[in-house]
Design an enzyme around this catalytic site. Sequence first.
Site, PDB file in Angstrom:
ATOM      1  CG  LEU A 158      -2.022  -1.063   1.242  1.00 21.57           C
ATOM      2  CD1 LEU A 158      -2.783  -1.007   2.557  1.00 21.57           C
ATOM      3  CD2 LEU A 158      -2.974  -0.876   0.073  1.00 21.57           C
ATOM      4  N   GLY A 159       2.085   1.150   0.462  1.00 22.34           N
ATOM      5  CA  GLY A 159       2.955   2.316   0.480  1.00 22.34           C
ATOM      6  C   GLY A 159       4.181   2.068   1.333  1.00 22.34           C
TER       7      GLY A 159
ATOM      8  N   GLY B 229       7.309   4.266   3.729  1.00 22.32           N
ATOM      9  CA  GLY B 229       7.644   5.525   4.391  1.00 22.32           C
ATOM     10  C   GLY B 229       8.958   5.403   5.111  1.00 22.32           C
ATOM     11  N   GLY B 230       9.295   6.445   5.850  1.00 17.97           N
ATOM     12  CA  GLY B 230      10.571   6.449   6.546  1.00 17.97           C
ATOM     13  C   GLY B 230      10.668   5.384   7.616  1.00 17.97           C
TER      14      GLY B 230
ATOM     15  N   GLY C 168       8.781   2.358   7.690  1.00 18.48           N
ATOM     16  CA  GLY C 168       8.546   0.983   7.293  1.00 18.48           C
ATOM     17  C   GLY C 168       7.692   0.875   6.044  1.00 18.48           C
TER      18      GLY C 168
ATOM     19  CB  VAL D   3       1.597   0.375   4.828  1.00 20.06           C
ATOM     20  CG1 VAL D   3       0.170  -0.038   5.187  1.00 20.06           C
ATOM     21  CG2 VAL D   3       2.137   1.351   5.859  1.00 20.06           C
TER      22      VAL D   3
ATOM     23  CE  LYS E  46       2.662   2.706  10.065  1.00 21.19           C
ATOM     24  NZ  LYS E  46       2.640   3.939  10.905  1.00 21.19           N
TER      25      LYS E  46
ATOM     26  CG  ASP F 280       0.458  13.339  10.831  1.00 22.27           C
ATOM     27  OD1 ASP F 280       0.491  14.520  10.428  1.00 22.27           O
ATOM     28  OD2 ASP F 280       0.929  12.393  10.190  1.00 22.27           O
TER      29      ASP F 280
END
Length: 703
Positions: free
Chosen positions: A22-23, A25-26, A28, A30, A44, A138
């Site tokens: 799914l994506g 990031g910094g 880990g 997902v 995640k 966030d």
Amino acid sequence: MTEQLTPADPARIGGHRLLARLGTGGMGVVYLGRADTGELAAVKVIRPEYAAEPDFRARFRREAAAARRVRSPWVVPVTGADPEAEAPWLATAFVPGPALAEAVARCGPLPERGTRILGKILARALAAVHAAGLVHRDVKPGNVLLAVDGPRLIDFGIARSPEETALTSPDAVVGTPGFLAPEQAQGRETGPAADVFALGCVLAYAATGRPPFGTGAVDALLYRTVHDEPDLSGAPDGVRDVVARCLAKDPADRPTATGLDAVLVEDAPEGTAEWLPDDVVRLIADRSAAMLALPDAEATVAGAAEAAPAAGRRRFLALGAGGAALVAAGGGAALWAGLRDEGGSGSAARRWTLGVQADLSGPQRAAGRAQERGVRLAVEQFNARERRPFELAVAVADDRGDPAEAERAARRLAADRDLLAVVGSTGDKTTGAALGAYDARRVPQLTVSSAQGAYGTASRRSLLQTVPTYGTTSLPAALFLQAEGVRRVGMVIDRAAGEFAWEEGHLAYKTLGLVELEVHPRVVPRSADSPAAVLADVLDRRPDAVYYAGSPRRAADLAHKLLARDFTGVRILGYPAAGPEFTARAGPAAEGWEVFAPYIDPEAERVAGFAAAFRKRYGHAPGRWAAEAYDVAGMVLDRLTEAVLGGRRPERGRLFELLTGSTYRGMVREYAFQDGYLQGVEAFHYRVRHGRFAYAGPADVGA
């Protein structure tokens, strides 16, 4: 949107069969996973370098437990977690809908009723978060998912109890700039009121299509959040008043989440999406159908190496200063014949498309036209080769320098399944407006002259900036000032000129300090009629040089004032202000001003071959930014050729990987990227002589 699993991805995590990515990031990766019960989950998985830190595991353990305490139908629930696993993981229920950021980028702002209902439901979600003793910290459009039965608040990656701050540096800013409360932006203690401020930012974005404190460099966003009033122009009256209360600078003046729920007296239907516009509902339905129709994935083996590239791959495209030269490699024809496109026909017969989105009739039309013609020349030279692996068409969209038209143009171009990449847009605002449409369809977007450092809520999954960002050209300016024996610099940052001036000036201020120059900065307020209003204070410091970041018209005002004061020191002009308007307005006062810019002079020896080919094709000399656009088109052609000769179908995602994963040496500069940004600061020196910007050669950028 999902991505295929790589051979290095595990097959299962904590009882979940992994189906797709799914994506990343910094912290880990997902994954989309299917539990043994058949339910889908977002899983995640934390990167090994963080998992090895005991403090990080402690924080992860606390946050997983904290997220489980939240009880609300509008908050995505945690379904499982293992903080003690070799690779710690956390799973939440999967919501197969788009984020609010994508929905607004693709379909436009929400109507008044839709925005108020969204606010009411998210206020209820935050009330549940706060009732559990937590602060989300966030809340942003990317963390609000739209589903067929209502929105969901996601991502408790940084949520925690207000008192649990030991694992955060005291001066760290946690969250997303542009959607932070002033107390967060200043690194101070935050409570539930910070989430309400962020919700106000989200609702302003939903109602207007833009963040209330604009976009741009992080420092500029934080400054405006703390000191400026939000821009709520265009927001409906029934939204503006509520949002304004949420965006109060003092946390005590903001409503609570429960109070906001009570104020937003709306019919908030549960279990439907009828309160959303039809095109958003269709987007939700399409995304849900695509996600839920995913088949089970084949098993993969963790740690497996990626397949090696085909042996004997040869690059055969070279775009040099004298034009394009195609170098045929032995055996290449057999590779071309074996390729298949999406429809199954031979790719040698396929006509792929390179897009150009530019301002061809608006305020930046000179740069836009130069870029379009630079791209066309590169493609025409490529198509003229007898042996070529494919033929490329050019599709052009004029966005007239208008953000609304830029978004529409991007949607039209991105909808073409044969479009492989797009060069553009010309300006910062139009680039940002177009980014969502290209990002949604994973179209690589390569900017030539848009140098803004950040673009609000849009992601950078597909954006490559082939020009140094604003302010990076201050390094050669600083080295030049140092070589000239300058010790004190008076800096004028003109906020009335727009985002670029603040970004350029702020970074220049930092850079000049790094080379141990004494800098005295002054910021010109937006409301000031002229930057000359602060000049007396600047000159009282007896500077050896003056550095101006702003617009050409106001730079000319400053130049006249400096001439009247008989200032004889070095004068540096930020390159966005360097153009015919400055020299025409400043007249004799423009003489001697220095400029350090990322664009090369079209008459420079380095691009002589290109300039000759351009004149032959178009009957006139190339304009500013034409050589850079030609370079960028050459880079795309080079990477497409690499994909073709490697036996790969040139899909958009693969092309983006090739563009970001290697280095290309063009005429103007070397192109290498990190996180979508150009690495290196190659710049060029100009000096006003006899009423024009005369080229003084490549700038010194140090070792």
